[in-house]
Motif scaffolding. Structure first.
Motif, mmCIF file in Angstrom:
data_model
loop_
_atom_site.group_PDB
_atom_site.id
_atom_site.type_symbol
_atom_site.label_atom_id
_atom_site.label_comp_id
_atom_site.label_asym_id
_atom_site.label_seq_id
_atom_site.Cartn_x
_atom_site.Cartn_y
_atom_site.Cartn_z
ATOM 1 N N PHE A 134 38.213 33.489 84.384
ATOM 2 C CA PHE A 134 38.979 32.540 83.389
ATOM 3 C C PHE A 134 40.577 33.649 83.552
ATOM 4 O O PHE A 134 41.356 33.661 82.959
ATOM 5 N N GLY A 135 40.588 33.485 85.055
ATOM 6 C CA GLY A 135 41.646 34.462 86.082
ATOM 7 C C GLY A 135 43.008 33.309 85.092
ATOM 8 O O GLY A 135 43.926 33.165 86.572
ATOM 9 N N LEU A 136 43.587 32.281 84.231
ATOM 10 C CA LEU A 136 44.772 32.131 84.470
ATOM 11 C C LEU A 136 45.261 31.965 82.824
ATOM 12 O O LEU A 136 44.710 32.272 81.523
ATOM 13 N N PRO A 137 46.491 31.784 82.786
ATOM 14 C CA PRO A 137 46.875 32.243 81.327
ATOM 15 C C PRO A 137 46.949 31.446 80.280
ATOM 16 O O PRO A 137 46.799 31.994 78.945
ATOM 17 N N VAL A 138 45.880 30.056 80.076
ATOM 18 C CA VAL A 138 45.675 28.682 79.637
ATOM 19 C C VAL A 138 44.179 29.186 79.280
ATOM 20 O O VAL A 138 43.808 29.170 77.707
ATOM 21 N N PHE A 139 43.578 30.256 79.563
ATOM 22 C CA PHE A 139 42.560 30.827 78.522
ATOM 23 C C PHE A 139 42.803 32.173 78.084
ATOM 24 O O PHE A 139 43.088 32.825 78.551
ATOM 25 N N ASN A 140 43.045 31.430 76.885
ATOM 26 C CA ASN A 140 43.109 32.230 75.732
ATOM 27 C C ASN A 140 42.458 32.198 74.569
ATOM 28 O O ASN A 140 42.274 31.296 73.830
ATOM 29 N N TRP A 141 40.955 32.748 73.957
ATOM 30 C CA TRP A 141 40.028 32.577 73.149
ATOM 31 C C TRP A 141 40.293 33.241 71.741
ATOM 32 O O TRP A 141 41.041 33.521 71.414
ATOM 33 N N PRO A 142 39.957 31.925 70.940
ATOM 34 C CA PRO A 142 40.102 31.466 69.385
ATOM 35 C C PRO A 142 39.946 33.393 68.663
ATOM 36 O O PRO A 142 38.459 33.119 69.364
ATOM 37 N N ARG A 143 40.148 33.676 67.686
ATOM 38 C CA ARG A 143 38.609 34.447 66.665
ATOM 39 C C ARG A 143 37.575 33.545 66.995
ATOM 40 O O ARG A 143 37.113 32.549 65.997
ATOM 41 N N GLU A 144 36.337 34.615 66.705
ATOM 42 C CA GLU A 144 35.250 34.164 66.610
ATOM 43 C C GLU A 144 34.999 33.617 65.121
ATOM 44 O O GLU A 144 33.779 32.667 65.640
#
Length: 333
Positions: A134-144
């Motif tokens: 997931f090496g793109l800035p768009v991939f940011n995970w929400p809090r679990e």
């Protein structure tokens, strides 16, 4: 070079072994049990004691030695140790030291902690072999806890309307992580055989999961109103799933960050949750190694390599046969 990148896989000449090789070799050090990293056909295997039960379950009667996290072992002229990767239970980064030079092969990793996997441990090294699924800035995970609330609300709403909830998640790692987020008071939780078999292995190691019921040919959907059914992604569009009607379909994956992926899978809901590091996690892990030389494998390799180069790293792309996280049946591991 501490490591060489060969047609068989990542090779350490000083120790005469491979790390997660994709062709049969004599000695294989394995980061974790997913099928793109732990393959059949090797003469000897070495993995963590926590990864061993799943590997034996999947690969059968293999010649498998085990090693504890942090334990140091000399193999030939290389000193090796396995350290937590946070990806799935038992997953490891492999640290190699040869003549004072230290390299680390990350395998797959996740930098945020969960309740299932030993948390990721940053390692200082000279050379770091990293995934970039997931090496793109768009991939940011929400809090679990946000994802948990979303899944439970979707499930509860479906149950109230007399609709089943079919949720696609990898049988090893993702399914158990989803299970750990569920409110079992909503309705019964059913599982595909591939998920339940893995649950049994991990429960045998002491992993705490809510009660689940395996779907068998005799399972009558009417006996489990409002149930949530967890299955590998490829099973959701199969005859196996058709007994559960009416149903709402969801997928649990980092790819759900991209709306187009959810549309192509004809999913009603997508839940953003992954066993891999997001953009911030990848950058943090690399920064904390202190390494100047970064070797980028599977994922957005070219884009991520260019980004790392712009940040002052000596970055190179390393072709491998690892697949990371996909939504294909072949990778429903």
């Amino acid at each position: 070079m501490v490591l060489e990148f060969t047609p068989q896989g990542i090779y350490c000449p000083a120790g005469d072994f491979f790390i997660d090789p994709w062709r049969p070799v004599d000695r294989a050090l394995i980061t974790h049990g997913h099928a793109d990293h732990a393959r059949p056909g090797h003469q000897r295997y070495l993995a963590t004691d926590l990864a061993a039960p799943v590997m034996r379950h999947r690969l059968g009667d293999i010649a498998l030695e085990t090693i504890a996290y942090g334990e140091s072992r000399k193999i030939g002229d290389a000193r090796v140790s396995f350290h937590p990767a946070g990806h799935v239970p038992g997953s490891a980064q492999i640290r190699l030291e040869v003549s004072g030079e230290i390299w680390v092969v990350s395998g797959d990793y996740k930098t945020e902690a969960d309740r299932l996997s030993t948390p990721f441990e940053p390692l200082r090294c000279h050379g770091f072999v990293t995934e970039s699924t997931f090496g793109l800035p768009v991939f940011n995970w929400p809090r679990e806890n946000q994802v948990a609330a979303e899944i439970n609300a979707w499930w509860a709403d479906n149950a109230a309307q007399g609709v089943f909830s079919l949720l696609g998640a990898y049988a090893l790692g993702k399914a158990q992580r989803v299970l750990s987020l569920l409110d079992p008071d909503i309705a019964p939780i059913l599982t595909h055989g591939a998920v339940e078999n893995t649950n049994a292995v991990l429960r045998g190691q002491g992993l705490q999961l809510p009660d689940t019921i395996q779907v068998t040919p005799d399972t009558q959907a009417r006996d489990y109103p409002g149930a949530l059914i967890i299955a590998p992604p490829g099973a959701l569009n199969s005859t196996w799933a058709r007994r559960f009607r009416p149903a709402s379909t969801g997928f649990a994956s980092g790819w759900m960050r991209l709306r187009g992926v959810r549309r192509r899978r004809a999913a009603d809901r997508g839940f953003v949750i992954s066993g891999h590091a997001d953009w911030a996690g990848l950058n943090m892990a690399i920064r904390e190694t202190g390494a100047e030389n970064i070797y980028v494998t599977h994922g957005y390799t070219d884009i991520f390599k260019r980004w790392l180069t712009s940040q002052g790293y000596n970055a190179k792309v390393v072709p491998t046969e690892f697949t990371g996280e996909t939504l294909d049946e072949a990778a429903s591991e």
